[in-house]
Design an enzyme around this catalytic site. Structure first.
Site, mmCIF file in Angstrom:
data_model
loop_
_atom_site.group_PDB
_atom_site.id
_atom_site.type_symbol
_atom_site.label_atom_id
_atom_site.label_comp_id
_atom_site.label_asym_id
_atom_site.label_seq_id
_atom_site.Cartn_x
_atom_site.Cartn_y
_atom_site.Cartn_z
ATOM 1 N N PRO A 142 0.823 -1.216 0.000
ATOM 2 C CA PRO A 142 0.000 0.000 0.000
ATOM 3 C C PRO A 142 0.858 1.267 0.000
ATOM 4 O O PRO A 142 1.954 1.276 0.550
ATOM 5 C CB PRO A 142 -0.801 -0.105 1.298
ATOM 6 C CG PRO A 142 -0.325 -1.291 2.018
ATOM 7 C CD PRO A 142 0.583 -2.064 1.158
ATOM 8 N N HIS A 190 16.405 0.605 30.665
ATOM 9 C CA HIS A 190 15.868 -0.290 29.635
ATOM 10 C C HIS A 190 16.384 0.123 28.249
ATOM 11 O O HIS A 190 16.937 -0.680 27.506
ATOM 12 C CB HIS A 190 14.334 -0.250 29.685
ATOM 13 C CG HIS A 190 13.659 -1.135 28.688
ATOM 14 N ND1 HIS A 190 13.091 -2.327 29.024
ATOM 15 C CD2 HIS A 190 13.463 -0.994 27.346
ATOM 16 C CE1 HIS A 190 12.574 -2.887 27.954
ATOM 17 N NE2 HIS A 190 12.784 -2.088 26.915
ATOM 18 N N GLU A 191 16.235 1.389 27.935
ATOM 19 C CA GLU A 191 16.657 1.868 26.611
ATOM 20 C C GLU A 191 18.174 1.801 26.470
ATOM 21 O O GLU A 191 18.695 1.475 25.398
ATOM 22 C CB GLU A 191 16.163 3.296 26.362
ATOM 23 C CG GLU A 191 14.645 3.460 26.390
ATOM 24 C CD GLU A 191 13.905 2.511 25.457
ATOM 25 O OE1 GLU A 191 14.493 2.080 24.451
ATOM 26 O OE2 GLU A 191 12.749 2.164 25.770
ATOM 27 N N HIS A 237 19.062 -1.633 25.402
ATOM 28 C CA HIS A 237 18.906 -1.832 23.955
ATOM 29 C C HIS A 237 20.098 -1.247 23.205
ATOM 30 O O HIS A 237 20.669 -1.882 22.328
ATOM 31 C CB HIS A 237 17.657 -1.098 23.451
ATOM 32 C CG HIS A 237 16.371 -1.803 23.754
ATOM 33 N ND1 HIS A 237 16.153 -3.106 23.452
ATOM 34 C CD2 HIS A 237 15.218 -1.349 24.319
ATOM 35 C CE1 HIS A 237 14.920 -3.444 23.825
ATOM 36 N NE2 HIS A 237 14.340 -2.391 24.364
ATOM 37 N N ASP A 264 8.656 -5.832 23.297
ATOM 38 C CA ASP A 264 9.929 -6.473 22.982
ATOM 39 C C ASP A 264 9.749 -7.977 22.908
ATOM 40 O O ASP A 264 10.193 -8.632 21.960
ATOM 41 C CB ASP A 264 10.968 -6.172 24.075
ATOM 42 C CG ASP A 264 11.387 -4.713 24.062
ATOM 43 O OD1 ASP A 264 11.093 -4.032 23.074
ATOM 44 O OD2 ASP A 264 12.007 -4.276 25.050
HETATM 45 P P1 ADP Z 1 -1.554 2.841 -3.580
HETATM 46 O O1 ADP Z 1 -2.654 2.953 -4.570
HETATM 47 O O2 ADP Z 1 -0.373 2.077 -4.084
HETATM 48 O O3 ADP Z 1 -1.972 2.379 -2.219
HETATM 49 P P2 ADP Z 1 -1.498 5.675 -3.909
HETATM 50 O O4 ADP Z 1 -1.273 5.735 -5.361
HETATM 51 O O5 ADP Z 1 -2.877 5.900 -3.444
HETATM 52 O O6 ADP Z 1 -0.962 4.298 -3.334
HETATM 53 O O7 ADP Z 1 -0.500 6.675 -3.212
HETATM 54 C C1 ADP Z 1 -0.901 7.525 -2.177
HETATM 55 C C2 ADP Z 1 -0.162 8.840 -2.266
HETATM 56 O O8 ADP Z 1 1.226 8.667 -2.036
HETATM 57 C C3 ADP Z 1 -0.240 9.483 -3.622
HETATM 58 O O9 ADP Z 1 -1.384 10.275 -3.723
HETATM 59 C C4 ADP Z 1 1.030 10.314 -3.682
HETATM 60 O O10 ADP Z 1 0.837 11.568 -3.068
HETATM 61 C C5 ADP Z 1 1.994 9.527 -2.842
HETATM 62 N N1 ADP Z 1 2.872 8.704 -3.670
HETATM 63 C C6 ADP Z 1 2.963 7.370 -3.650
HETATM 64 N N2 ADP Z 1 3.883 6.920 -4.514
HETATM 65 C C7 ADP Z 1 4.380 7.987 -5.128
HETATM 66 C C8 ADP Z 1 5.363 8.181 -6.148
HETATM 67 N N3 ADP Z 1 6.025 7.161 -6.707
HETATM 68 N N4 ADP Z 1 5.626 9.435 -6.536
HETATM 69 C C9 ADP Z 1 4.971 10.469 -5.978
HETATM 70 N N5 ADP Z 1 4.038 10.362 -5.030
HETATM 71 C C10 ADP Z 1 3.736 9.144 -4.592
HETATM 72 ZN ZN ZN Z 2 12.370 -2.296 24.890
#
Ligand code: ADP
Ligand code: ZN
Length: 636
Positions: free
Chosen positions: A229, A450-451, A454, A525
């Site tokens: 995505p 803790h940190e 790491h 973790d």
């Molecule tokens: P997908 O459909 O792969 O989930 P989108 O095309 O909806 O992703 O991308 C979401 C937004 O991310 C776009 O509107 C754009 O602003 C930005 N974006 C993603 N990839 C690019 C790219 N290669 N170049 C420029 N902008 C991008």
């Molecule tokens: Zn931790």
């Protein structure tokens, strides 16, 4: 125009439907009223005494009707109604034009009453009435309610309360055409050079189909964009439409899915009908896996008929139009492996175009595209930003640029500078800083150690991801964090995973050594350790005892399976091995911390003072980081 301007057309339609429903309900009520309570209820009820002691002796009764052996309707003489006392019993005529009785009363025994009437010489007749009326009425009520429900239900389903019941089978695509021109071009899509090259051909075809078909060649009907995505799949499809200057139908696979069987198929049919009218054009189906999942899977759950018939319809439509009809279908998914193979056959989505997460060059290009829209410090080093954002998608980068501009605006700056970008990156990774979260000094100390744990363990584990900074500023759900710069690698070796596991265990190990007890702060973790250890043993074949076997199922077929694909004995070995891996990592982390205990104290102290320390500070405290070459794996 503002988004919430109501659409007058829509309102009118939904209003009309409501009136329909109301109209039907009212009609039903009226009919019920008229039939059920026609005579008796429109006359007034009197007591038997009034009848026998007042009306009969005065000779005011003209005739009576005994209804169903338990009620008596009394018709007065015309003279009686004129009397002041009985004026209120004057008759009305009912809806069939008959005059109704003046009054009525109930009796217990019809036989005795008949004798009484004979005795008094009053004309009477008996009637049985109402049985069929009751049946009719209950039927009418039933029909009325069904119709009303039907209307209400379809109003719901028919597209977000738009009230268009007959639109349920209409497609839900958003259309960008002449009025709604797509203005995105390839210049807006950064990186993705190979993908752009592939779709270039589609643009050519849409612009000039003759050139290709002249020699008898066939143009692909569909292209499938496959990738995680936010990588710009929608953007790419839009750019194709923008470049070719053709209408663009955009919709999501889930738009087809409805709870009624047949609706999805109807929508597919409708979509293609509309598209044919607009050809040449592009249909873009996002998340096609919502409809395109392989058929005949997950039978246990049943109820897949609707999705299957939708998919079948899609296949039929794709076969149905010729390559010269000028419709190109582009679809996006991040799981090409679950798609039905029928979709991927020639003549359908025969072209798969991978759209991957951008590499450092791609990220730089994407930054450049999105930086155009904001006023930023000209000395800003875009290469540096690209280096700081491994694993980020195009959408993430667009988001960073936007957040950075907001950060700068919040501080009343004239231009967006480097710090704003860094803050934006931090925010996108970890959520917003929670400066005013209340943390007691004791807790703060635990978090700091803790940190520091790491940071220290990852420092001495050469294959672990390199440290960027350590903070104890609460952010999002985390109380503190050690930030690493993941290297861009596609495959991981056993050393890398075990070193990572050690670094993750470092936090808890440090707590145990310093405070002699552990806290709940290490939950996430431990979760990460457990998941990775399981992956090592059961999926990647990185465990000696399990051997070169993977129980991973990329088809997702076993998602609902109740049985594990291995025996009880293997399950036991997996559990043992996972436990051993986690314990080994923990022991090794403790060993390293004990060895460098002074360093741990110094890091924790500095953290408590400054809240944030960087790689350079750690290097000053612990000395240079060991190189992988000098390193031999200690974990079995
Ligand atoms: P997908 O459909 O792969 O989930 P989108 O095309 O909806 O992703 O991308 C979401 C937004 O991310 C776009 O509107 C754009 O602003 C930005 N974006 C993603 N990839 C690019 C790219 N290669 N170049 C420029 N902008 C991008
Ligand atoms: Zn931790």
């Amino acid at each position: 125009m503002s988004e919430n301007t109501p659409n007058p057309q829509k309102n009118k339609k939904s209003g009309r439907t409501i009136y329909w429903v109301y109209g039907i309900i009212i009609m039903v009520l009226v009919v019920v009223q008229l039939t059920m309570f026609n005579n008796s209820s429109s006359s007034r009820e009197i007591s038997y005494q009034t009848f026998s002691d007042e009306l009969v002796p005065q000779g005011l009764v003209e005739r009576v009707v005994i209804v169903n052996n338990d009620m008596v309707e009394v018709y007065l003489t015309p003279k009686a109604v004129q009397l002041e006392k009985y004026r209120k019993y004057a008759t009305h005529t009912n809806f069939m034009g008959e005059s109704t009785a003046n009054m009525h009363f109930k009796i217990v025994s019809a036989e005795k009453f008949e004798e009484y009437l004979k005795d008094k010489k009053i004309a009477y007749k008996t009637e049985s009435r109402g049985q069929w009326v009751n049946t009719l009425v209950s039927w009418l009520i039933f029909i009325g309610i069904t119709v009303a429900l039907w209307f209400l239900l379809f109003r719901r389903v028919g597209g977000g309360g738009s009230g268009q019941i007959f639109n349920i089978g209409k497609n839900k695509a958003t259309l960008f055409d002449q009025e709604n021109q797509v203005k995105i071009t390839f210049a807006d899509v950064a990186g993705l050079d190979e993908a752009k090259e592939e779709v270039q051909e589609i643009v050519e075809f849409l612009k000039n189909p003759k050139k290709f078909t002249r020699l008898g060649g066939k143009i692909p009907k569909g292209a499938l964009l496959v990738g995680p995505p936010g990588t710009g799949k929608t953007l790419l499809a839009k750019a194709v439409a923008g470049e070719a200057q053709v209408p663009f139908f955009s919709l999501s696979g889930s738009d087809f899915v409805e709870m009624f069987v047949g609706v999805g198929a109807a929508r597919v049919r409708d979509l293609f009908k509309t598209a044919k009218e607009k050809a040449p054009c592009i249909i873009f189906i996002d998340e096609i896996d919502a409809v395109g999942r392989a058929r005949g899977r997950n039978q246990i759950l049943g109820g897949n008929d609707e999705r299957e018939s939708t998919l079948n319809q899609l296949l039929v439509e794709m076969d149905g139009f010729g390559t010269d009809s000028g419709i190109i279908i582009m679809a996006a998914t991040n799981r090409a492996d679950v798609l039905d193979t029928a979709l991927l056959r020639p003549g359908r989505f025969d072209r798969q175009i991978p759209v991957e997460l951008p590499d450092i060059k791609g990220r730089k290009a994407i930054f450049e595209v999105h930086l155009k829209k904001i006023k930023y410090d000209p000395s800003l080093d875009v290469d540096f930003l690209a280096a700081q954002t491994p694993g980020f998608s195009g959408a993430d980068i667009a988001n960073i640029c936007n957040e950075a501009a907001l950060f700068a605006a919040r501080k009343d700056k004239e231009i967006v500078d480097k710090q704003d970008f860094l803050d934006a990156i931090d925010r996108i990774i970890g959520g917003l800083e929670k400066k005013n979260k209340v943390i007691s000094p004791e807790e703060k100390k635990v978090i700091a150690y803790h940190e520091a744990g790491h940071a220290l363990v990852s420092w001495f584990k050469p294959y672990a991801n390199p440290l960027v900074k350590v903070t104890i500023v609460p952010r999002g759900n985390a109380l503190g964090a050690a930030w690493y710069l993941p290297e861009e690698k596609v495959i991981m070796t056993t050393e890398q995973i075990t070193d990572e596991l050690c670094a993750i265990m470092g936090g808890r190990a440090s707590e145990e050594i310093i405070f002699g007890r552990v806290s709940t702060g290490a939950l996430s973790d431990l979760e990460r350790v457990t998941k990775r250890a399981y992956a090592m043993v059961a999926m990647y074949g990185l465990n000696k005892r399990i051997g070169n076997i993977s129980f991973y199922d990329s088809t997702g077929q076993s998602e609902y399976a109740f049985q594990k694909p291995y025996s009880e004995k293997t399950a036991q070995i997996i559990d043992e091995e996972v436990k051993a891996i986690a314990e080994d990592a923990y022991t090794e982390a403790k060993r390293l911390i004990k060895e460098h205990i002074d360093g741990l104290h110094t890091i924790a102290k500095q953290l408590l003072e400054k809240e944030v320390i960087f790689k350079e500070d750690v290097e000053r405290i612990l000395g240079p980081r060991p190189k992988p070459e000098n390193y031999t794996a200690v974990v079995s």
